[in-house]
Scaffold this motif. Structure first.
Motif, mmCIF file in Angstrom:
data_model
loop_
_atom_site.group_PDB
_atom_site.id
_atom_site.type_symbol
_atom_site.label_atom_id
_atom_site.label_comp_id
_atom_site.label_asym_id
_atom_site.label_seq_id
_atom_site.Cartn_x
_atom_site.Cartn_y
_atom_site.Cartn_z
ATOM 1 N N ALA A 243 0.832 -1.207 0.000
ATOM 2 C CA ALA A 243 0.000 0.000 0.000
ATOM 3 C C ALA A 243 0.867 1.258 0.000
ATOM 4 O O ALA A 243 0.536 2.258 -0.645
ATOM 5 N N CYS A 244 1.980 1.229 0.742
ATOM 6 C CA CYS A 244 2.917 2.356 0.716
ATOM 7 C C CYS A 244 3.487 2.551 -0.691
ATOM 8 O O CYS A 244 3.601 3.681 -1.186
ATOM 9 N N MET A 245 3.853 1.452 -1.327
ATOM 10 C CA MET A 245 4.406 1.523 -2.676
ATOM 11 C C MET A 245 3.355 2.025 -3.671
ATOM 12 O O MET A 245 3.671 2.739 -4.635
ATOM 13 N N SER A 246 2.093 1.663 -3.432
ATOM 14 C CA SER A 246 1.004 2.163 -4.274
ATOM 15 C C SER A 246 0.873 3.678 -4.151
ATOM 16 O O SER A 246 0.724 4.394 -5.147
ATOM 17 N N LEU A 247 0.941 4.167 -2.912
ATOM 18 C CA LEU A 247 0.853 5.608 -2.702
ATOM 19 C C LEU A 247 2.008 6.324 -3.379
ATOM 20 O O LEU A 247 1.826 7.381 -4.003
ATOM 21 N N GLN A 248 3.200 5.755 -3.281
ATOM 22 C CA GLN A 248 4.343 6.365 -3.957
ATOM 23 C C GLN A 248 4.116 6.426 -5.456
ATOM 24 O O GLN A 248 4.446 7.427 -6.111
ATOM 25 N N ALA A 249 3.527 5.382 -6.027
ATOM 26 C CA ALA A 249 3.279 5.360 -7.468
ATOM 27 C C ALA A 249 2.317 6.477 -7.888
ATOM 28 O O ALA A 249 2.455 7.045 -8.972
ATOM 29 N N THR A 250 1.352 6.823 -7.018
ATOM 30 C CA THR A 250 0.463 7.945 -7.356
ATOM 31 C C THR A 250 1.242 9.253 -7.402
ATOM 32 O O THR A 250 0.967 10.112 -8.248
ATOM 33 N N TYR A 251 2.223 9.404 -6.509
ATOM 34 C CA TYR A 251 3.046 10.618 -6.525
ATOM 35 C C TYR A 251 3.967 10.658 -7.739
ATOM 36 O O TYR A 251 4.356 11.737 -8.189
ATOM 37 N N GLN A 252 4.333 9.500 -8.233
ATOM 38 C CA GLN A 252 5.193 9.443 -9.413
ATOM 39 C C GLN A 252 4.385 9.497 -10.701
ATOM 40 O O GLN A 252 4.941 9.342 -11.784
ATOM 41 N N ASP A 253 3.074 9.745 -10.571
ATOM 42 C CA ASP A 253 2.168 9.802 -11.721
ATOM 43 C C ASP A 253 2.198 8.490 -12.506
ATOM 44 O O ASP A 253 2.265 8.470 -13.728
ATOM 45 N N LYS A 254 2.135 7.387 -11.743
ATOM 46 C CA LYS A 254 2.054 6.053 -12.339
ATOM 47 C C LYS A 254 0.810 5.364 -11.788
ATOM 48 O O LYS A 254 0.893 4.401 -11.013
ATOM 49 N N PRO A 255 -0.376 5.862 -12.166
ATOM 50 C CA PRO A 255 -1.604 5.326 -11.567
ATOM 51 C C PRO A 255 -1.847 3.853 -11.874
ATOM 52 O O PRO A 255 -2.432 3.135 -11.064
ATOM 53 N N GLY A 256 -1.396 3.382 -13.046
ATOM 54 C CA GLY A 256 -1.543 1.960 -13.354
ATOM 55 C C GLY A 256 -0.762 1.097 -12.383
ATOM 56 O O GLY A 256 -1.267 0.071 -11.892
ATOM 57 N N ASP A 257 0.471 1.514 -12.090
ATOM 58 C CA ASP A 257 1.278 0.791 -11.102
ATOM 59 C C ASP A 257 0.630 0.862 -9.728
ATOM 60 O O ASP A 257 0.625 -0.118 -8.967
ATOM 61 N N ALA A 258 0.092 2.056 -9.385
ATOM 62 C CA ALA A 258 -0.546 2.235 -8.076
ATOM 63 C C ALA A 258 -1.709 1.271 -7.905
ATOM 64 O O ALA A 258 -1.877 0.656 -6.843
#
Length: 448
Positions: A243-258
């Motif tokens: 879940a932490c890694m998902s949140l980071q992906a949203t900050y990196q503008d990688k919503p698919g990864d999130a």
């Protein structure tokens, strides 16, 4: 031909060179290896031997075709090239221990002696690794594990109040200490307890890097936390890290990864019998963030509804893990507002974020600043310029109290949104207050 005999130490001038310091802080090993080659005469083949790497791998790093992220490799490079641990964000290495700290047999006592104050002042302080090594000699007990868990709780509190930049060396040092304890034979309950503590410390370290927007380092520590949690089949904690890694992906503008990461987190949680409604509510809310970043209105609303349903099933008897207790009712409310805000639904977001902000504990500087800037942005989206600027001005004080590049990012976004209103009195008042804060040299803040 044998390698010429050289000192293992790097030249002092190299270790104090700003270019080397900057490269080490960023863990830019391509630059580090190049500087070591040019300034110390240690060529790639020698770097490979010293650091237990293959020459081809070193070559790929130097040419930028490969990154080195795993902590074991970083530590080998620190040891092999004699780069002090603090430069790479590590604890003090054993070879850094001054000779004056070496334990020697005590000579027979011959009577009182006077203390030479001048020489005592020049002695270095006790080395942390030496102290920890002494502590490791005693048998572990449940009370020691409790003490380690307690220190992690204190780290999180201090992280909320001040940010993780200055905290990180202590956390990494304790992580290395616990990993060292795991190398010894222990009874299964003790080993499991140590794995759990190490996983929490690795996640906290990853979080401090994430909050500093150093995403590669964050991912490396999150990955280490996953491995430690997997070793004891702790599916709830595995879900937490994902879940932490998902949140980071949203900050990196990688919503698919999130979305993929939070889906994996939910699979892990559902596969654990002990997963509590609070944990499921937190994961559903992270899912809503991913959908909102993708612009999926229906899926976002469905995930928000699922989060509130799970939260409504929480009971006082639930065996919630300590790391999940932060997800209380104000957190549910503010995250719901942020999910609506990510969708552009400012009218729904504003009252929720405002309500949660009123309940935020005043010592949580990062939370107050983070949520206040979100509130200011939604107010601005609704055309409430005066309220937005006043909210943002209030947010500057807690923002200055905590070292967080994520907060700086939200401040920058709000400042950019103010561009069309620069000549309005309230916008000018905000900019004036921002200039005052900048005069105190708040690092990284946007320049008016």
């Amino acid at each position: 031909m044998p390698e010429p005999r050289r000192s293992k130490e790097l030249p002092a001038g190299l270790l104090t060179d700003p270019a080397m310091i900057e490269a080490c802080q960023a863990r830019d090993f391509s630059r580090i290896f190049w500087l070591v080659k040019v300034r110390a005469g240690i060529y790639p083949s020698m770097i490979a031997r010293r650091c237990d790497l293959t020459p081809s791998r070193v070559g790929e790093v130097i040419t930028g075709r490969r990154q080195l992220l795993h902590m074991d490799v970083v530590e080998r490079i620190s040891d092999g090239l004699r780069i002090p641990g603090h430069l790479l964000g590590l604890a003090r290495c054993s070879w850094e221990t001054p000779q004056t700290l070496t334990v020697t047999p005590r000579e027979p006592f011959e009577g009182p002696t006077s203390v030479d104050v001048r020489s005592a002042v020049g002695l270095p302080g006790a080395d942390v690794d030496s102290i920890l090594a002494l502590a490791a000699e005693r048998d572990l007990s449940p009370s020691m594990l409790d003490a380690l868990h307690s220190s992690i709780s204190d780290y999180w509190r201090r992280d909320d109040e001040h940010g993780g930049e200055t905290l990180r060396p202590a956390v990494v040092g304790q992580l290395r200490y616990v990993i060292g304890l795991l190398k010894e034979q222990r009874p299964t309950p003790m080993r499991d307890g140590l794995h759990s503590i190490a996983a929490e410390l690795a996640r906290l370290t990853g979080w401090t890097y994430f909050d500093a927007r150093q995403y590669n380092q964050a991912r490396a520590y999150f990955t280490e936390a996953l491995g430690l949690a997997k070793a004891i089949d702790d599916r709830q904690f595995t879900a937490n890290v994902l879940a932490c890694m998902s949140l980071q992906a949203t900050y990196q503008d990688k919503p698919g990864d999130a979305l993929a990461l939070v889906a994996a987190a939910q699979d892990q949680a559902r596969g654990a019998e002990e997963t509590t409604p609070r944990v499921l509510a937190m994961l559903a809310m992270r899912e809503s963030f991913a959908h909102a970043t993708l612009g999926n209105h229906g899926a976002t609303h469905a995930a928000i509804s699922e989060a509130h349903t799970h939260f409504g099933r929480i009971s006082a008897d639930d065996p919630d893990p300590a790391w999940a207790t932060y997800f209380d009712e104000p957190k549910l409310i503010v995250d719901t507002g942020i999910a609506h805000g990510r969708l552009g639904e400012a009218a729904l977001a504003e009252p929720l974020i405002a309500d949660a902000l009123r309940r935020e504990h005043r010592s949580n500087h990062r939370g107050r600043a983070f949520h206040a800037f979100w509130l200011a942005r939604t107010q601005l989206q609704r055309g409430k310029l005066d309220e937005a600027c006043h909210t943002a001005i209030d947010a500057l004080v807690p923002a200055a109290a905590v070292s967080s590049q994520r907060i700086v990012g939200h401040l920058r976004e709000f400042y950019e949104q103010l561009e069309p209103f620069r000549r309005e009195p309230t916008a000018m008042a905000f900019e004036s207050r921002l200039r005052e804060m900048l005069s105190c040299q708040v690092s990284g803040w946007p320049r008016p």
